[in-house]
Design a protein around this motif. Structure first.
Motif, mmCIF file in Angstrom:
data_model
loop_
_atom_site.group_PDB
_atom_site.id
_atom_site.type_symbol
_atom_site.label_atom_id
_atom_site.label_comp_id
_atom_site.label_asym_id
_atom_site.label_seq_id
_atom_site.Cartn_x
_atom_site.Cartn_y
_atom_site.Cartn_z
ATOM 1 N N TRP A 7 24.298 -26.414 -30.810
ATOM 2 C CA TRP A 7 24.000 -26.422 -29.381
ATOM 3 C C TRP A 7 23.617 -27.835 -28.949
ATOM 4 C CZ3 TRP A 7 20.435 -21.659 -27.908
ATOM 5 C CH2 TRP A 7 21.163 -20.479 -28.087
ATOM 6 N N ALA A 52 25.022 -27.083 -18.258
ATOM 7 C CA ALA A 52 25.800 -25.952 -18.767
ATOM 8 C C ALA A 52 27.297 -26.249 -18.814
ATOM 9 C CB ALA A 52 25.558 -24.713 -17.905
ATOM 10 N N LYS A 86 32.148 -21.618 -16.548
ATOM 11 C CA LYS A 86 31.486 -22.078 -17.773
ATOM 12 C C LYS A 86 32.369 -21.810 -18.995
ATOM 13 C CE LYS A 86 27.981 -22.338 -20.942
ATOM 14 N NZ LYS A 86 27.313 -23.588 -21.332
ATOM 15 N N GLY A 88 30.677 -22.380 -25.844
ATOM 16 C CA GLY A 88 29.299 -22.118 -25.431
ATOM 17 C C GLY A 88 28.279 -23.022 -26.097
ATOM 18 N N PRO A 102 22.929 -23.678 -23.825
ATOM 19 C CA PRO A 102 23.024 -22.234 -23.586
ATOM 20 C C PRO A 102 21.701 -21.651 -23.092
ATOM 21 C CG PRO A 102 24.032 -22.817 -25.683
ATOM 22 C CD PRO A 102 23.284 -24.038 -25.207
ATOM 23 N N THR A 158 25.597 -18.368 -21.116
ATOM 24 C CA THR A 158 25.599 -18.592 -22.546
ATOM 25 C C THR A 158 26.981 -18.948 -23.065
ATOM 26 O OG1 THR A 158 25.908 -16.246 -22.889
ATOM 27 C CG2 THR A 158 23.652 -17.068 -22.957
ATOM 28 N N GLY A 159 27.967 -18.982 -22.191
ATOM 29 C CA GLY A 159 29.308 -19.319 -22.667
ATOM 30 C C GLY A 159 30.087 -18.076 -22.986
#
Lengths: 543, 543
Positions: free
Chosen positions: A127, A267, A520, A527, A531, A537-538
């Motif tokens: 992430w 995001a 997104k 993602g 997130p 969150t993707g």
């Protein structure tokens, strides 16, 4: 680790040396006792757990070879990239809790290195949390759940990208890297006689990229206040390519790409630079304070001035409690008016605004007019700004005394303000007294529009030892529930992040949110980009 | 069929009775001969094919029972919902070519009936083209390809939804149905002493919903000019639910839902109503005309005024050719300045603007100041507006003489204007002379911003008989190529539609477009909403 890191508090707002010392905090405790009507001596200053003794979650990843030149797993660097500066962030930092620390901190030196981080993350499933100044008060930079759901979390610190790259003095615009902090970009613009004149309260510690990602609110009380209005073009590095809009003063071609990037909170991708609209340093200034016995009259004045077409730079209303606490007036509401211009003297503007204010029942001393010639500003405006920027240090000082103090803000149409004010202050005061035995709340307008104000609330309550986090969360919930029920927005300029998402859910159009989630997924199919912010969150997980 | 239908020309801009008659057109032919330096007598007035003799594509569908109460397959009604009012639209209508006619025209009387149309379309695969005033000049309302790729095309005429539903005089906002034409909504607002003050040149024949869908540009030359700035909240019926934003003066919560609806051109859904910001009728007005020998000096003056913080309502620059054609001045550039206010007299504003203009080399007669008291406006401003609204009738008049005349518009930063002006006028003039043997082009600024102007170009060329459509297309291409190459936007306020899409493609960020296509697919999964505008066709086809 950047030099500034050590000068900043590892847990509290801003510079470590500006946090009130023990004596100052004892004085503060006495003042709050008097304000809340609780016995003095109940608030004893405690000290924060030093960073050396803090519990920093160990890194689960070594810097990958391709990123090693600008990436570290160093504990202190990671601890300092764990939280924003919400009350709860400072509470956890105060107690040495850095359980949410990222695994790596990358500090790219150019855009190619930003792309390198995203490429590695896309390949590894890590992430990426874009990191500007780390001043989010809405959980915008804490990768909640990342330790459970991703093999690694990397804080992508834009701090090395802080240059003003181009200045177009004819069009009054500048191309600036996203990692530039407020003072750094102002210093570079000043060399051209220009200024962005964007002074959020986080000015010293927040970045251009952060302002754009969160739709921050700035200096002007009317007119172009949000950073949205100052953006001419934006450049983002996304997981699926570079998003670069064209430099344009305006366009009517399809939905605006810039307006979709504004508020995207990391995001969609990493904002790396932007063209922004700048202005010459103002030469003429006019200022005045108008007192009102009743809030309703002061609101009428603020509204009439907001609807007058005079466009004051300042039109900030303090309710009686706010004016009293700030020692601006005793038991009166105050409307602070200011005009500024690099082009013309301001008497006609100020005289008309004051006539409107008097017509609503206000009283005032003669206004102040200043012609600063070519000299750098400062003086009263500079002092006011310094006091304004010092405001956030009170929160951690109070926190160390066991006192919860926090702010929240909204915007609503004028017809709803009276009931919003009544319901919101009532709900928070009631919750504070029920939970904490005492509590106060005050309100100011930070910005005003023709169709409504942006009220900004400050509340304070004595926490019960051991219950602080829960009490803060309940106060936050009471405030947010009341704002949404009264027809306000969950945020005028603090953003959604992770904290405000449950209330944003009630405000946003449902098909719009499905559109956003699909956008997104198209731009960030794995993602990996921050997130959780905006509830995204993707992929399909967000729908 | 609505009453207004018969009063509007079936092929040309606006009211049928306002189209210049044969005598007027002969006079016009002589003027154009002189302007272009071509032999008089070459331009003979021809008459349009009457609707009764037109070739209207037959309807392929009967009104479905659920929609029958407000849906028709009547030929004339369909013919009148076939095209917008681009040059090519009028050309085809003039020749009686309505091969692109929709199969049905639905005219819902409430939002439930709008939903009914979308439900039927989603079930049957029919295409839905939202229809406001039908004034698109970019192919925004012609369902190109619909006869080949869909079982039916329905024009969804919002004309029965034209009420001002609520007025909030405190917040100065009104909730208005999307099908309200300019005069209809102004008439209803006037009953409250209010006005939207949004006067695009299409004002009499375009609707609030159309303005929002296409990001139309309005009355003010500076400040809040696009309809974007006047929208407080929007309501759309989409194929997957109602999209309703909250009434807010401002918000910083995520990307703005309204800004994604603005410019969506019917691709996401049908705008049914909006809350918009209104103002009282202005009482004070100030106006002046400033002459400049050189365009560069006039541009400097316009720029300095746009950057002054004076916010004139009018700041329209005419280049020498535009001023000459409009008989405003002979061989001089003219900057038309105007201020207006419902709150204060305007001498300090106008005096300072004129001082700036003189500083750049301008000359002017004394400005005019008017205090209209409580009286309804009119006078000079009213006459100007009438002349402004009459402008578009010239195009079909010239078309009937075999002369191509068209306009296009853009916006660019100030630093690029000089080269954009040179390159764009050069490219169009060169193309006109090469293709048509002669041609002229003129320019004005319709709007100015701190960082750049919105130049608006008008060109005229004698078409070669039988080559008209091709020649128009080549001129349009030359203009659009030059605008994009010079750093402008393909449209400041005419929208993208289908015509501008090839150039918008070069302007928009590629990841943004993928986001938009994904958003479209999420909201309109069957791809029934105005397929083709913005290059969006629904589902994966657009990617």
């Amino acid at each position: 680790m950047p030099d500034d890191d050590r000068q900043r508090s590892h847990w509290a707002w801003g510079w470590a040396h500006k946090l009130p010392d023990e004596n100052a905090r004892r004085l503060l405790a006495a003042q709050v006792s008097a304000l809340l009507g609780v016995p003095p001596g109940g608030f004893a200053p405690r000290e924060a757990v030093p960073l050396a003794a803090a519990r920093i979650a160990p890194s689960r990843a070594a810097p990958p070879p391709a990123l090693a030149a600008f990436t570290t797993a160093d504990d202190e660097t990671r601890a300092r990239r764990t939280y924003g500066r919400a009350w709860r962030d400072q509470w956890r930092g105060f107690h040495g809790d850095f359980a949410a620390a990222p695994d790596l901190v990358a500090r790219p030196r150019d855009e190619r290195e930003v792309e390198g981080v995203l490429e590695w993350a896309a390949a590894s499933g890590a992430w990426v949390v874009p990191w500007g100044g780390g001043t989010s008060v809405v959980g915008g930079v804490e990768a909640v759940g990342g330790r459970e759901r991703a093999p690694a979390v990397v804080a992508l610190d834009l701090g090395a990208l802080e240059q003003v790259l181009e200045v177009d003095t004819v069009s009054r615009a500048a191309r600036i890297q996203a990692g530039a902090l407020g003072p750094a970009l102002e210093r570079q613009l000043a060399a051209h006689g220009l200024t962005l004149r964007f002074f959020p309260q986080s000015f010293e510690h927040s970045t251009l990229g952060g302002w754009i990602a969160t739709r921050a609110g700035g200096h002007y009380a009317t007119g172009p206040t949000h950073i949205d209005d100052l953006v001419e073009a934006v450049r983002l590095v996304t997981p699926t390519g570079v998003w670069q809009s064209r430099r344009l003063p305006a366009s009517g071609a399809g939905p605006s790409p810039d307006r979709l990037a504004l508020g995207s909170e990391g995001a969609f991708g990493v904002i790396t630079e932007a063209w922004v609209r700048v202005v010459p340093r103002p030469r003429w200034r006019a200022s005045a304070s108008v007192r009102f016995a009743e809030l309703a009259a002061a609101v009428d004045a603020a509204r009439a001035i907001a609807q007058s077409g005079l466009w004051p730079a300042n039109c900030r209303l303090l309710d009686a409690r706010e004016a009293t606490i700030n020692m601006v007036a005793q038991n009166a509401c105050v409307l602070v008016l200011g005009f500024e211009s690099a082009d013309h003297a301001l008497e006609p503007w100020m005289e008309r605004a004051l006539a409107i204010a008097r017509g609503a029942g206000g009283e005032h001393a003669p206004p102040q007019y200043r012609d600063e010639g070519g000299r750098a500003g400062g003086g009263e405006a500079g002092r006011w700004r310094e006091a304004f920027l010092a405001g956030p240090y009170l929160q951690p000082a109070l926190l160390s005394l066991g006192i919860i103090a926090d702010t929240f803000e909204t915007a609503c149409t004028w017809d709803r303000f009276e009931s919003l004010y009544r319901d919101v202050t009532g709900a928070v005061r009631e919750a504070a007294r029920r939970l904490c035995g005492a509590g106060e709340i005050s309100c100011r307008f930070t910005h005003v529009y023709s169709d409504g104000p942006a009220p900004y609330f400050t509340f304070i309550a004595p926490a019960r030892a051991g219950e602080e986090e829960r009490q803060w969360a309940e106060l936050k919930r009471a405030a947010s529930d009341a704002v949404i029920a009264a027809g306000g927005t969950i945020t005028h300029h603090h953003a959604v992040g992770r904290t405000h998402e449950p209330w944003w859910r009630k405000e946003r159009p449902e098909p719009f949110y499905r559109a956003l989630a699909a956008a997104k997924a198209a731009i960030d199919p794995k993602g990996i980009m921050n997130p959780g912010v905006l509830g995204l969150t993707g992929g399909d997980a967000a729908r």
